[in-house]
Scaffold this motif. Structure first.
Motif, PDB file in Angstrom:
ATOM      1  N   SER A 135     -31.909 -19.844   8.961  1.00  0.00           N
ATOM      2  CA  SER A 135     -30.768 -19.841   9.883  1.00  0.00           C
ATOM      3  C   SER A 135     -30.115 -18.463   9.847  1.00  0.00           C
ATOM      4  O   SER A 135     -29.782 -17.956   8.771  1.00  0.00           O
ATOM      5  N   ALA A 170     -33.142 -16.844  19.175  1.00  0.00           N
ATOM      6  CA  ALA A 170     -33.145 -18.316  19.095  1.00  0.00           C
ATOM      7  C   ALA A 170     -34.326 -18.896  19.864  1.00  0.00           C
ATOM      8  O   ALA A 170     -35.028 -19.795  19.370  1.00  0.00           O
ATOM      9  N   VAL A 171     -34.567 -18.376  21.059  1.00  0.00           N
ATOM     10  CA  VAL A 171     -35.657 -18.913  21.893  1.00  0.00           C
ATOM     11  C   VAL A 171     -37.010 -18.582  21.267  1.00  0.00           C
ATOM     12  O   VAL A 171     -37.893 -19.441  21.155  1.00  0.00           O
ATOM     13  N   TYR A 173     -37.801 -17.959  18.183  1.00  0.00           N
ATOM     14  CA  TYR A 173     -38.095 -18.479  16.832  1.00  0.00           C
ATOM     15  C   TYR A 173     -37.830 -19.975  16.667  1.00  0.00           C
ATOM     16  O   TYR A 173     -38.088 -20.524  15.585  1.00  0.00           O
ATOM     17  N   ALA A 174     -37.405 -20.646  17.741  1.00  0.00           N
ATOM     18  CA  ALA A 174     -37.230 -22.106  17.660  1.00  0.00           C
ATOM     19  C   ALA A 174     -38.530 -22.803  17.242  1.00  0.00           C
ATOM     20  O   ALA A 174     -38.499 -23.737  16.418  1.00  0.00           O
ATOM     21  N   LYS A 177     -38.876 -23.182  13.511  1.00  0.00           N
ATOM     22  CA  LYS A 177     -37.762 -23.846  12.792  1.00  0.00           C
ATOM     23  C   LYS A 177     -36.762 -22.832  12.226  1.00  0.00           C
ATOM     24  O   LYS A 177     -36.159 -23.049  11.169  1.00  0.00           O
ATOM     25  N   ARG A 179     -33.306 -21.038  13.222  1.00  0.00           N
ATOM     26  CA  ARG A 179     -32.196 -21.107  14.174  1.00  0.00           C
ATOM     27  C   ARG A 179     -31.409 -19.802  14.153  1.00  0.00           C
ATOM     28  O   ARG A 179     -31.361 -19.117  13.124  1.00  0.00           O
ATOM     29  N   ASN A 181     -27.640 -18.349  15.749  1.00  0.00           N
ATOM     30  CA  ASN A 181     -26.413 -18.628  16.514  1.00  0.00           C
ATOM     31  C   ASN A 181     -25.429 -17.467  16.359  1.00  0.00           C
ATOM     32  O   ASN A 181     -25.506 -16.715  15.385  1.00  0.00           O
ATOM     33  N   TYR A 235     -29.598 -29.085  14.922  1.00  0.00           N
ATOM     34  CA  TYR A 235     -29.981 -29.055  16.352  1.00  0.00           C
ATOM     35  C   TYR A 235     -29.236 -27.945  17.105  1.00  0.00           C
ATOM     36  O   TYR A 235     -29.201 -27.942  18.331  1.00  0.00           O
ATOM     37  N   THR A 237     -29.074 -24.060  18.065  1.00  0.00           N
ATOM     38  CA  THR A 237     -29.609 -22.703  18.077  1.00  0.00           C
ATOM     39  C   THR A 237     -29.272 -22.051  19.410  1.00  0.00           C
ATOM     40  O   THR A 237     -29.156 -22.739  20.430  1.00  0.00           O
TER      41      THR A 237
END
Ligand SMILES: NC(=O)c1ccc[n+]([C@@H]2O[C@H](COP(=O)([O-])OP(=O)(O)OC[C@H]3O[C@@H](n4cnc5c(N)ncnc54)[C@H](O)[C@@H]3O)[C@@H](O)[C@H]2O)c1
Length: 250
Positions: A135, A170-171, A173-174, A177, A179, A181, A235, A237
């Protein structure tokens, strides 16, 4: 209460202000905190965390240096095996009307605020990918949404860049897993804002346009960052978390 038990979290700009507050809160919540800063006073933050019973280590890191980022990530993996969380917090503020902003001002703002955040993502993402999760929290500002007071143009440009860099990471590396932000603090009481608090008219102006009628405390932002780093935000990101006492709601 958000728990961070067992997580290894790297914080940039941890020597003072919000970075110091984040580091202390994460350690209280069970994380091993890697406090980094180009200011050696960051070592005292790690020592204070250890004295309070937490796990923390200091490493000198100028976020504008790719060499230092590479060495710092190698050190973290060698010593701690993984990096679960990264907080790209280091930043500077230079406030001037556009005609007075020198190229040196512009370069310093973009080097520290934007290049520093980019280099952090660039060097930590592969390590997170290797361990299968992670994260990242990038510290933007309400200045990433609006020009919240006079003289903020160049700073706003950097904080807007961080806001969108975050969504791109975020897009991408989603699927792994990981995240990413952004956090958008309003005016928070730190060394960066000491000049506003020392000037009664500026202080009154900022308080007057904040719905909650006060300036925020670093720990109020640390709580939001801790949540984004934790599994409770599983949930989330590419999102923008605003911590501004209602400033942008007015
Ligand atoms: N204080 C606020 O009101 C406010 C509001 C919104 C966003 N922010 C952002 O929050 C973050 C933290 O701000 P703060 O108020 O705690 O600031 P601060 O000035 O109190 O602390 C910033 C820290 O970053 C470090 N730093 C600066 N350049 C660095 C570099 N090249 N490499 C490594 N470390 C470096 C400094 O040594 C310092 O420890 C910044 O990104 C800032 O833009 C602050």
């Amino acid at each position: 209460m958000t728990m961070l038990n067992g997580k290894v979290i790297l914080v940039t700009g941890g020597a003072k202000g919000m970075g110091e507050s984040h580091s202390k809160l994460f350690a209280e919540r069970g994380a091993t905190v890697l406090v980094t800063d180009f200011d050696p006073k960051g070592a005292a933050v790690a020592e204070a965390i250890k004295a309070a019973g937490g796990n923390s280590h200091f490493r000198a890191l100028d976020v504008t240096s790719e060499t230092q980022w590479r060495e710092c990530v190698d050190w973290a993996i060698a010593e701690f095996g993984r990096i679960d969380g990264l907080v790209n917090n280091a930043g500077i503020l230079i406030r001037k009307p556009v005609p007075e902003i020198t190229l040196d001002d512009w370069t310093a703002l973009f080097d520290i605020n934007v290049k520093g955040t980019f280099l952090g993502c660039k060097h930590v993402l592969p390590a997170m990918r290797d361990t299968g999760s992670g994260s990242i929290v990038n510290v933007s500002s309400i200045s990433g949404y609006v020009a919240n007071m006079e003289g903020m143009s160049a700073y706003c440009a950097t904080k807007g860049a961080i806001r969108l860099l975050t969504k791109g990471v975020a897009v991408d590396y989603a699927p792994y897993k990981i995240r990413c932000n952004s956090v958008h603090p309003g005016t928070i009481s730190t060394p960066m804002t000491a000049e506003f608090e020392a000037d009664p008219s500026k202080h009154q102006m900022l308080v007057g346009v904040t719905a909650m009628g006060r300036i925020g405390q670093p720990r109020e932002v640390s709580e939001a960052v801790a949540f984004l780093l934790s599994d409770a935000a599983s949930y989330m990101t590419g999102s923008e978390m605003t911590v501004d006492g209602g400033f942008t709601a007015v």
